[in-house]
Design a protein around this motif. Structure first.
Motif, mmCIF file in Angstrom:
data_model
loop_
_atom_site.group_PDB
_atom_site.id
_atom_site.type_symbol
_atom_site.label_atom_id
_atom_site.label_comp_id
_atom_site.label_asym_id
_atom_site.label_seq_id
_atom_site.Cartn_x
_atom_site.Cartn_y
_atom_site.Cartn_z
ATOM 1 N N ALA A 1 0.816 -1.212 0.000
ATOM 2 C CA ALA A 1 0.000 0.000 0.000
ATOM 3 C C ALA A 1 0.852 1.266 0.000
ATOM 4 O O ALA A 1 0.357 2.339 -0.320
ATOM 5 N N LEU A 2 2.145 1.139 0.351
ATOM 6 C CA LEU A 2 3.013 2.317 0.319
ATOM 7 C C LEU A 2 3.200 2.839 -1.098
ATOM 8 O O LEU A 2 3.533 4.006 -1.293
ATOM 9 N N ALA A 3 2.956 1.991 -2.100
ATOM 10 C CA ALA A 3 3.102 2.411 -3.495
ATOM 11 C C ALA A 3 1.830 3.077 -4.038
ATOM 12 O O ALA A 3 1.844 3.593 -5.151
ATOM 13 N N LEU A 4 0.749 3.074 -3.273
ATOM 14 C CA LEU A 4 -0.495 3.696 -3.731
ATOM 15 C C LEU A 4 -0.357 5.211 -3.740
ATOM 16 O O LEU A 4 0.288 5.786 -2.876
ATOM 17 N N HIS A 5 -0.980 5.844 -4.702
ATOM 18 C CA HIS A 5 -0.971 7.305 -4.767
ATOM 19 C C HIS A 5 -2.319 7.795 -5.297
ATOM 20 O O HIS A 5 -3.057 7.044 -5.911
ATOM 21 N N THR A 6 -2.597 9.035 -5.038
ATOM 22 C CA THR A 6 -3.816 9.648 -5.544
ATOM 23 C C THR A 6 -3.541 10.166 -6.951
ATOM 24 O O THR A 6 -2.574 10.894 -7.161
ATOM 25 N N PRO A 7 -4.359 9.790 -7.929
ATOM 26 C CA PRO A 7 -4.146 10.260 -9.297
ATOM 27 C C PRO A 7 -4.152 11.790 -9.363
ATOM 28 O O PRO A 7 -4.934 12.448 -8.680
#
Length: 82
Positions: free
Chosen positions: A33-39
């Motif tokens: 989940a650390l690789a998740l980002h907001t578009p």
């Protein structure tokens, strides 16, 4: 309607915390989940279609545990495909 950016950030917060808990209990080796980002170009969507309480109960009632959790994220936390 909440801005889609806030919905994505809210969901990302929950997923990150779930994986942090799993890390602490040695259930996973890393937190993806650390690789998740907001578009960057998060925009308002189309008109919402809303499920009734009966629709939600019947949907969750037929699913096994893992799938029920995933569908619950979609229904209650705003998780969407993509």
């Amino acid at each position: 309607m909440p801005h889609p950016n806030s919905v994505v950030n809210h969901l990302r917060f929950h997923v990150r915390d779930i994986f942090n808990l799993a890390l602490g209990e040695r259930g996973v080796e890393y937190n993806p989940a650390l690789a998740l980002h907001t578009p960057a170009k998060c925009k308002l969507g189309k008109e919402l279609r809303v499920l009734t309480a009966a629709d939600i109960r019947s949907t969750l009632g037929v699913l096994p545990g893992r799938e029920r959790l995933i569908v619950s994220f979609g229904m209650f936390e705003g998780m969407r495909p993509g």
